[in-house]
Design an enzyme around this catalytic site. Structure first.
Site, PDB file in Angstrom:
ATOM      1  N   HIS A  65      -5.565  -4.297  -0.854  1.00 43.90           N
ATOM      2  CA  HIS A  65      -5.595  -2.997  -1.901  1.00 43.90           C
ATOM      3  C   HIS A  65      -5.698  -3.882  -3.197  1.00 43.90           C
ATOM      4  CE1 HIS A  65      -5.123   0.617   0.208  1.00 43.90           C
ATOM      5  NE2 HIS A  65      -4.280  -0.155   1.176  1.00 43.90           N
ATOM      6  N   SER A  76       0.938  -1.295  -0.070  1.00 45.29           N
ATOM      7  CA  SER A  76      -0.075   0.189  -0.004  1.00 45.29           C
ATOM      8  C   SER A  76       0.888   1.219   0.019  1.00 45.29           C
ATOM      9  CB  SER A  76      -0.944   0.122   1.074  1.00 45.29           C
ATOM     10  OG  SER A  76      -0.122   0.168   2.595  1.00 45.29           O
ATOM     11  N   LYS A 131     -12.489  -1.191   1.427  1.00 46.87           N
ATOM     12  CA  LYS A 131     -11.887  -0.332   0.495  1.00 46.87           C
ATOM     13  C   LYS A 131     -12.610  -0.306  -0.631  1.00 46.87           C
ATOM     14  CE  LYS A 131      -7.432  -1.457   2.589  1.00 46.87           C
ATOM     15  NZ  LYS A 131      -7.295  -0.164   3.656  1.00 46.87           N
TER      16      LYS A 131
END
Ligand code: PMP
Length: 404
Positions: A219, A191, A250
């Protein structure tokens, strides 16, 4: 005289402030999105993980509201007592089909997945082999395990091979006795730099030494692979990675995490994983809007396409302006400025110019690799990206980071 037993906290805070490492919270009074109200200013945000813009998608809001009407606001208990609802089970079935695995178990967060799964499946007779840049939640999961651990150099296959060769040759504590399980753990996307783990090579090396692979796709969930299925699907490795952790916080736009793998993995986690056993399940609205997100990701491919076209454009333009943007292959684009002070000033000046992009400084990254971390999403329009790029250009020239 009354003594404050926590007085040492003031000293710690003063030390952080002195080193410019104290981070006050910015408060958002709008919904999450490409434009947000932060500290009473309207700014373009390049700082959320809301990759597909699902946090505020009308279908997501509707799904949450309908679930509240039908099932109420909270689940009322941990899942093993009275907190497993049909909507939790349905979300897991949807996710298992989406991820092409036998079974999925959801947790309250991606963080809770790692602290739940790692100590549950590893013990004294196992070995955990971890990339040196793995996420804090993997590190905490390893700390909670009784298994010894070894670290390999970031994304370095020679280093991984060396660690595995040594472990298989010498066995547990050098006794020659083989480990029950050797678990190689990596982030799918890192990340801070936005680089993708070389998962195909990791799997190949691990298989050669009889080790299992676990990938944390926080991610990569919703970002990589067909319709956002993640890094395993991206590399065509379906069926060869024992454990996939994903986040629902996310790109999926809500909150939570899941562990995807075999039925036995799911069953043992239900019996033993401590965040699952000792913490209340998601409100039904959370599970319902996560289900809707999985549908949207498959029914509205234009969101995924837009995320990637925005990513390509933003990176190309920042590079053209003369910024060092590292080697990211994902919508995370670091703008590497070097020292912390310039970086913090840069972020503050961007904010004055109406752009919110956070600074990341030591110790999160190396002392001389401080950076502005940007994430573009599917919800950013061309006009917003142009305005953001103009601000980068202006502030970059003003602070002498790029040629004026
Ligand atoms: N793993 C990784 C690699 C992450 O980047 C994050 C979020 N920063 C997490 C786990 C935690 O996910 P969540 O926010 O769902 O707890």
């Amino acid at each position: 005289m009354q003594v404050n037993p926590l007085a040492f906290l003031d000293d710690e805070l003063a030390a952080l402030r002195e080193r410019h490492l104290y981070r006050p919270l910015r408060v958002m009074s709008s919904a999450q999105g490409p434009i947000v109200s932060l500290d009473d200013r309207r700014v373009i945000s390049l700082s959320s993980n809301d990759y597909l813009g699902l946090s505020h998608h009308p279908r997501m809001k509707r799904a949450a509201i309908e679930a509240v009407e039908q099932y109420g606001a909270g689940s009322g208990a941990v899942r093993t007592i009275a907190g497993t609802m049909t909507v939790h089970e349905a979300l897991e079935a949807d996710l298992a089909a989406f991820k092409h695995v036998e079974a999925v178990l959801t947790f309250q967060s991606g963080f809770a997945c790692n602290t739940g799964v790692i100590p549950t499946i590893t013990g004294e007779t196992d070995l955990i082999v971890s990339d040196e840049l793995n996420h804090a939640s993997i590190i905490d999961g390893m700390r909670l395990s009784k298994a010894p651990r070894k670290v390999f150099k970031h994304a370095d296959m020679a280093s991984l091979r060396e660690v595995l060769a040594d472990a298989t040759e010498h066995g547990r504590d050098g006794s020659g006795e083989p480990y029950r399980l050797i678990l190689v753990v990596t982030d799918g996307v890192f990340s801070m730099d936005g680089d993708i783990a070389p998962l195909a090579e990791i799997v190949e090396v691990a298989e050669a030494f009889g080790a299992a692979v676990m990938v944390d796709d926080a991610h990569a969930s919703g970002v990589l692979g067909e319709a956002g299925r993640g890094s395993v699907n991206h590399f065509g490795l379906d069926g060869r990675v024992a454990i996939q952790v994903g986040t629902l916080s996310k790109a999926v736009g809500v909150l939570g995490g899941y562990v995807a793998g075999s039925q036995a993995l799911r069953d043992i986690l239900i019996q033993r994983a401590r965040p699952f056993l000792f913490s209340t399940s998601h409100p039904p609205s959370v599970a319902a809007s996560c289900r809707e997100a999985i549908r949207i990701m498959q029914e509205e491919p234009e969101l995924h396409d837009r995320l990637w076209s925005n990513t390509r454009r933003f990176k190309a333009e920042l590079g053209r302006l003369g910024f060092d943007i590292g080697h990211s292959e994902t919508p995370i684009t670091p703008v590497i400025l070097g020292d912390s002070e310039t970086t913090i000033r840069f972020s503050d000046r961007l904010f004055d110019e109406g752009v919110f992009a956070t600074s990341v400084v030591f110790p999160t990254v190396a002392l001389d690799r401080a950076r502005i971390r940007t994430i573009v999403t599917a919800a950013h329009t061309d006009e917003l990206l142009d305005r953001a790029l103009e601000a980068f250009d202006r502030v970059g020239r003003e602070l002498g980071v790029i040629a004026g």
